[in-house]
Design a protein around this motif. Structure first.
Motif, PDB file in Angstrom:
ATOM      1  N   ASP A 140       0.853  -1.184   0.000  1.00 48.03           N
ATOM      2  CA  ASP A 140       0.000   0.000   0.000  1.00 48.03           C
ATOM      3  C   ASP A 140       0.894   1.242   0.000  1.00 48.03           C
ATOM      4  O   ASP A 140       1.786   1.369   0.855  1.00 48.03           O
ATOM      5  N   ILE A 141       0.657   2.141  -0.947  1.00 51.79           N
ATOM      6  CA  ILE A 141       1.552   3.295  -1.106  1.00 51.79           C
ATOM      7  C   ILE A 141       1.598   4.162   0.154  1.00 51.79           C
ATOM      8  O   ILE A 141       2.671   4.615   0.567  1.00 51.79           O
ATOM      9  N   ALA A 142       0.451   4.384   0.807  1.00 51.80           N
ATOM     10  CA  ALA A 142       0.437   5.220   2.018  1.00 51.80           C
ATOM     11  C   ALA A 142       1.259   4.562   3.126  1.00 51.80           C
ATOM     12  O   ALA A 142       2.022   5.236   3.836  1.00 51.80           O
ATOM     13  N   THR A 143       1.137   3.247   3.253  1.00 55.45           N
ATOM     14  CA  THR A 143       1.874   2.514   4.295  1.00 55.45           C
ATOM     15  C   THR A 143       3.379   2.552   4.016  1.00 55.45           C
ATOM     16  O   THR A 143       4.184   2.725   4.932  1.00 55.45           O
ATOM     17  N   VAL A 144       3.748   2.402   2.743  1.00 56.42           N
ATOM     18  CA  VAL A 144       5.172   2.441   2.381  1.00 56.42           C
ATOM     19  C   VAL A 144       5.739   3.850   2.629  1.00 56.42           C
ATOM     20  O   VAL A 144       6.826   3.998   3.211  1.00 56.42           O
ATOM     21  N   LEU A 145       5.009   4.882   2.241  1.00 55.09           N
ATOM     22  CA  LEU A 145       5.487   6.251   2.456  1.00 55.09           C
ATOM     23  C   LEU A 145       5.597   6.553   3.949  1.00 55.09           C
ATOM     24  O   LEU A 145       6.570   7.176   4.388  1.00 55.09           O
ATOM     25  N   HIS A 146       4.625   6.096   4.704  1.00 55.17           N
ATOM     26  CA  HIS A 146       4.699   6.284   6.157  1.00 55.17           C
ATOM     27  C   HIS A 146       5.937   5.575   6.721  1.00 55.17           C
ATOM     28  O   HIS A 146       6.657   6.120   7.565  1.00 55.17           O
TER      29      HIS A 146
ATOM     30  N   LEU B  92       3.099  12.586   3.224  1.00 51.32           N
ATOM     31  CA  LEU B  92       2.388  11.865   2.152  1.00 51.32           C
ATOM     32  C   LEU B  92       1.896  10.480   2.605  1.00 51.32           C
ATOM     33  O   LEU B  92       1.041   9.893   1.935  1.00 51.32           O
ATOM     34  N   GLY B  93       2.415   9.991   3.711  1.00 49.72           N
ATOM     35  CA  GLY B  93       2.134   8.625   4.131  1.00 49.72           C
ATOM     36  C   GLY B  93       0.827   8.452   4.877  1.00 49.72           C
ATOM     37  O   GLY B  93       0.808   7.887   5.979  1.00 49.72           O
ATOM     38  N   ASP B  94      -0.241   8.896   4.275  1.00 47.01           N
ATOM     39  CA  ASP B  94      -1.577   8.783   4.881  1.00 47.01           C
ATOM     40  C   ASP B  94      -2.608   8.784   3.758  1.00 47.01           C
ATOM     41  O   ASP B  94      -2.533   9.612   2.846  1.00 47.01           O
ATOM     42  N   PRO B  95      -3.589   7.863   3.793  1.00 42.73           N
ATOM     43  CA  PRO B  95      -4.531   7.767   2.670  1.00 42.73           C
ATOM     44  C   PRO B  95      -5.357   9.038   2.426  1.00 42.73           C
ATOM     45  O   PRO B  95      -5.622   9.375   1.269  1.00 42.73           O
ATOM     46  N   VAL B  96      -5.754   9.730   3.485  1.00 38.38           N
ATOM     47  CA  VAL B  96      -6.530  10.970   3.279  1.00 38.38           C
ATOM     48  C   VAL B  96      -5.646  12.037   2.643  1.00 38.38           C
ATOM     49  O   VAL B  96      -6.044  12.711   1.677  1.00 38.38           O
TER      50      VAL B  96
ATOM     51  N   SER C 245     -12.030  19.314  11.634  1.00 42.25           N
ATOM     52  CA  SER C 245     -10.813  19.483  12.435  1.00 42.25           C
ATOM     53  C   SER C 245      -9.725  18.508  11.968  1.00 42.25           C
ATOM     54  O   SER C 245      -8.533  18.834  11.955  1.00 42.25           O
ATOM     55  N   THR C 246     -10.148  17.314  11.571  1.00 46.25           N
ATOM     56  CA  THR C 246      -9.196  16.307  11.065  1.00 46.25           C
ATOM     57  C   THR C 246      -8.606  16.798   9.749  1.00 46.25           C
ATOM     58  O   THR C 246      -7.394  16.713   9.521  1.00 46.25           O
ATOM     59  N   LEU C 247      -9.475  17.323   8.897  1.00 45.02           N
ATOM     60  CA  LEU C 247      -9.024  17.833   7.595  1.00 45.02           C
ATOM     61  C   LEU C 247      -8.037  18.978   7.786  1.00 45.02           C
ATOM     62  O   LEU C 247      -6.997  19.045   7.129  1.00 45.02           O
ATOM     63  N   SER C 248      -8.369  19.854   8.714  1.00 44.26           N
ATOM     64  CA  SER C 248      -7.509  20.995   9.020  1.00 44.26           C
ATOM     65  C   SER C 248      -6.123  20.512   9.460  1.00 44.26           C
ATOM     66  O   SER C 248      -5.096  21.085   9.080  1.00 44.26           O
TER      67      SER C 248
ATOM     68  N   ILE D 273      -0.265  19.477   8.238  1.00 46.57           N
ATOM     69  CA  ILE D 273       0.892  18.567   8.069  1.00 46.57           C
ATOM     70  C   ILE D 273       1.474  18.722   6.658  1.00 46.57           C
ATOM     71  O   ILE D 273       2.696  18.797   6.478  1.00 46.57           O
ATOM     72  N   LEU D 274       0.598  18.807   5.665  1.00 47.41           N
ATOM     73  CA  LEU D 274       1.059  18.988   4.273  1.00 47.41           C
ATOM     74  C   LEU D 274       1.750  20.342   4.104  1.00 47.41           C
ATOM     75  O   LEU D 274       2.787  20.447   3.445  1.00 47.41           O
ATOM     76  N   ARG D 275       1.170  21.376   4.698  1.00 48.82           N
ATOM     77  CA  ARG D 275       1.751  22.732   4.559  1.00 48.82           C
ATOM     78  C   ARG D 275       3.106  22.815   5.251  1.00 48.82           C
ATOM     79  O   ARG D 275       4.074  23.330   4.682  1.00 48.82           O
ATOM     80  N   GLU D 276       3.190  22.309   6.479  1.00 52.31           N
ATOM     81  CA  GLU D 276       4.440  22.405   7.232  1.00 52.31           C
ATOM     82  C   GLU D 276       5.560  21.581   6.600  1.00 52.31           C
ATOM     83  O   GLU D 276       6.741  21.851   6.811  1.00 52.31           O
TER      84      GLU D 276
END
Lengths: 106, 106
Positions: free
Chosen positions: A13-19, B21-25, B51-54, B59-62
């Motif tokens: 899974d790409i997300a798991t590998v990146l994590h 990047l290592g998260d499906p959302v 709040s989760t989206l925020s 995390i992406l911005r930082e």
């Protein structure tokens, strides 16, 4: 010791590998495996606590990044390079290019 | 609203970017930005709590993956594609190839 469980390439899974790759210690372990090939679970020069290191190996193994085999009382780790390259083309190259560049500068 | 802080490209860190990047959302948000270009902080079809989206956007911005600008009362998000590609060649392409492939299958 029984073989430690690891995912089949079709279950990567790409997300798991990146994590799994998104940590400086695990990136250092990745670079060592890419350079040195098979290594023991306690490579020289890695200074993190044994239990922490064991946790890092588990995260890499469960993501499919590494494979662990036992030889006598020793556990030996290899990078699943070919399977990762087949599943996620260019990903490891891109990551290792940057990690190597950083290692050269450090 | 003041501009939200984000790292300069020379301060991008590969472990931090991979972790981001290592998260499906967050991978889904990345794919939307790559396809649609600039989007609002609450894109259609994303079903996670506000709040989760925020937190995911932060995390992406930082990590340097996205940039956020304000227009009136709206926050608009863009992918820092050019800066990421310059700093980590092939990385985003490799990740987006897999994310797109997965989106096509789903």
């Amino acid at each position: 010791m029984p073989a430690l469980p690891q995912p089949q390439p079709q279950d990567f899974d790409i997300a798991t590998v990146l994590h799994a790759l998104g940590d400086p210690v695990r990136l250092d372990l990745l670079r060592r495996l890419a350079v040195d090939g098979e290594c023991t679970c306690s490579p020289e020069g890695v200074t993190v606590a044994r239990s922490t290191l064991s946790n890092h190996w588990r995260i890499l193994r469960e993501a499919g990044v590494i494979s662990v085999r036992t030889s006598g009382k020793t556990r030996l780790v290899t990078l699943r390079r070919q399977e990762l390259d087949a599943r996620f083309p260019r990903l490891l190259d891109a990551v290792l290019d940057e990690v190597d560049r950083h290692a050269d500068i450090a």
